[in-house]
Scaffold this active site. Structure first.
Site, short mmCIF file in Angstrom:
data_model
loop_
_atom_site.label_atom_id
_atom_site.label_comp_id
_atom_site.label_asym_id
_atom_site.label_seq_id
_atom_site.Cartn_x
_atom_site.Cartn_y
_atom_site.Cartn_z
N GLY A 165 0.89 2.18 -1.37
CA GLY A 165 -0.59 2.70 -1.44
C GLY A 165 -1.36 1.74 -2.86
O GLY A 165 -2.77 2.67 -2.74
N ARG A 292 13.70 -3.51 6.20
CA ARG A 292 13.89 -2.96 5.55
C ARG A 292 14.63 -1.97 6.04
O ARG A 292 14.54 -1.45 6.83
CB ARG A 292 13.97 -2.76 4.38
CG ARG A 292 12.60 -2.48 4.00
CD ARG A 292 12.23 -1.95 2.38
NE ARG A 292 11.33 -1.47 2.65
CZ ARG A 292 10.82 0.27 2.87
NH1 ARG A 292 11.63 0.99 3.11
NH2 ARG A 292 9.31 0.45 2.02
#
Length: 464
Positions: A165, A292
């Site tokens: 964010g 990941r």
């Protein structure tokens, strides 16, 4: 197969990786800061090496110290977990230069997909749907104004190197845009050292749907279904579930196909996540790829029966995927709740402290991923997440009821957590119906917090 792996991380994900390695017969080397000398991952690893003081910049982000520990301890590979150096292309390159296998994609692939503007361009070429917006990086507020005028307001300014964010601003009018651009760019430079920005059409009240993919060195790519991560606050996920009630079998198939296409387009290897937004009309758009393992990977493991961390290690060692797309079946329903040491009533302020007492729930279909133990001192230097509670059941409603029971059994004394808030969300009629989006917390937080004093409402008709 590797004989010894260094885990370049801490907390519950380090413990998770150590356990997978133990079952594969692989020795582990834990790294730790001075603040984590008594941490659980340090105690469980075959060997542990202190790499610096408490601040992450001097320990868990200290690439030289980590690589030195890996080489001197005779490791053949490094597992970065999530966060810290897990999506650092420079670190992946340095691992290769040191003769160590980075358990994840190459530095080149991380560069391609880690830069959100570049990834967007790549997806356009691959034919994966993207949100309407700029073709690449925008250099100035003036250029952003031109793009916004073309695609229409509201728009979303995003940092190319951003995440969590940060470096992101919603803009609803031309008057707001110049100041928002300057603010987002300054935050991006401060957080990521990269001020590149791009712009997209803001999809209001979407679902956040992500697809787990796994790819090997032989070119095989499969997806393992979706996770609905729409229960979030300020772009930070609080709860996840799989499968999503918002997806029909046809939509799931289409999104899964595009997730695989996205991974293939960049020559991906290992575990990764393709993130989409799904609008109220059923249109979906690629927004980014996480190169990941994800915090919420246990949800996928519960519904597919596949161990994603073991599979990561296997494909990093050069072995082909142990399953095909046809082998992947979504069985039942899983929900994960992230437990953070924070106070929802005080704007979710982090509340680290000593774990005076902790009791983990158990029973059929229950999993707890955590590095907590009685007496453990939470450090203020790291993320506030202390545990992940995961449940699996034959149906969504059964999973909701099981998670309620699990949250009731979960006890931690010494600091507040968000467990009570999550428990009450599980009673909200809209959540029960599966009728929610990324604005759920924003729209319902005051109502749910008020229930903490007077109790949750009775279950709605659908549950009865």
């Amino acid at each position: 197969m590797f004989k010894r792996i260094l885990i370049a991380n801490r907390g519950e994900i380090a413990v998770r990786i150590i356990r997978a390695c133990r079952e594969l017969g692989i020795e582990t080397v834990a790294v730790y800061s001075t603040a984590d000398a008594s941490a659980l991952h340090v105690q469980l690893a075959t060997r542990a090496v202190c790499i610096g003081p408490a601040k992450a910049a001097h320990s868990y982000l200290n690439q030289t110290a980590i690589l030195t520990a890996a080489v001197e301890s005779g490791c053949e590979a490094i597992h970065p977990g999530y966060g810290f150096l897990s999506e650092n292309d420079e670190f992946a390159d340095l691992c290769a230069q040191c003769g160590l296998k980075f358990i994840g994609p190459s530095g080149d692939v991380i560069r391609k997909m880690g830069n959100k503007a570049a990834a967007r361009e790549l997806m356009i070429k691959a034919g994966v749907p993207v949100v309407p917006g700029s073709d690449g990086v925008i250099e100035s507020a003036e250029e952003a104004l031109k793009v916004a005028e073309r695609i229409g307001y509201p728009v979303l300014l995003k940092a190319s190197a951003g995440g969590g964010g940060r470096g992101m601003r919603r803009v609803f009018s031309p008057e707001e845009l110049p100041a928002a651009f300057a603010s987002a760019q300054a935050e991006a430079v401060a957080c990521f050292g990269n001020g590149e920005m791009y712009l997209e059409k803001l999809v209001l009240s979407p679902r956040h749907i992500e697809f787990q993919i796994m790819a090997d060195q032989q070119g095989h790519v499969v997806h393992l279904g979706e996770r609905d991560c729409s229960i979030q606050r300020k772009n930070q996920k609080l709860m996840e579930e799989s499968p999503s009630k918002a997806l029909s079998p046809e939509l799931r198939q289409a999104m899964g196909r595009d997730a695989v296409k996205a991974a293939q387009s960049c020559g991906y290897e290992g575990a990764g996540t393709i993130e989409f937004v799904l609008d109220p009309d059923g249109n979906y758009y690629f927004i980014e790829m996480n190169t990941r393992i994800q915090v919420e990977h246990p949800v996928t493991e519960m519904v597919t029966g596949q161990d994603l961390v073991k599979e990561q290690i296997r494909v990093a060692a050069g072995l082909p995927l142990s399953f095909t797309q046809e082998d992947v079946k979504l069985n039942g329903h899983a929900i994960e709740v992230r437990i953070n040491a924070e106070d929802p009533a005080k704007n979710f302020a982090p509340m680290p402290g000593k774990t005076e007492f902790v009791h983990f729930p158990g029973g059929c279909g229950v999993r707890v991923d955590s590095a907590l133990y009685n007496g453990y001192e939470l450090s203020p230097f790291y993320d506030s997440m202390v545990a992940k509670l995961i449940v699996h059941a034959p149906t969504r409603l059964a999973a909701i009821r099981r998670m309620r029971r699990v949250l009731e059994e979960f006890i931690v004394e010494g600091y507040p957590t968000g467990a009570d808030l999550a428990h009450l969300i599980l009673y909200h009629p809209d959540y029960l119906k599966g009728d929610y989006n990324t604005s759920f917390i924003e729209n319902n937080l005051d109502e749910v917090l008020s229930w903490m004093e007077k109790g949750a409402p009775l279950a709605d008709e659908e549950e009865r």
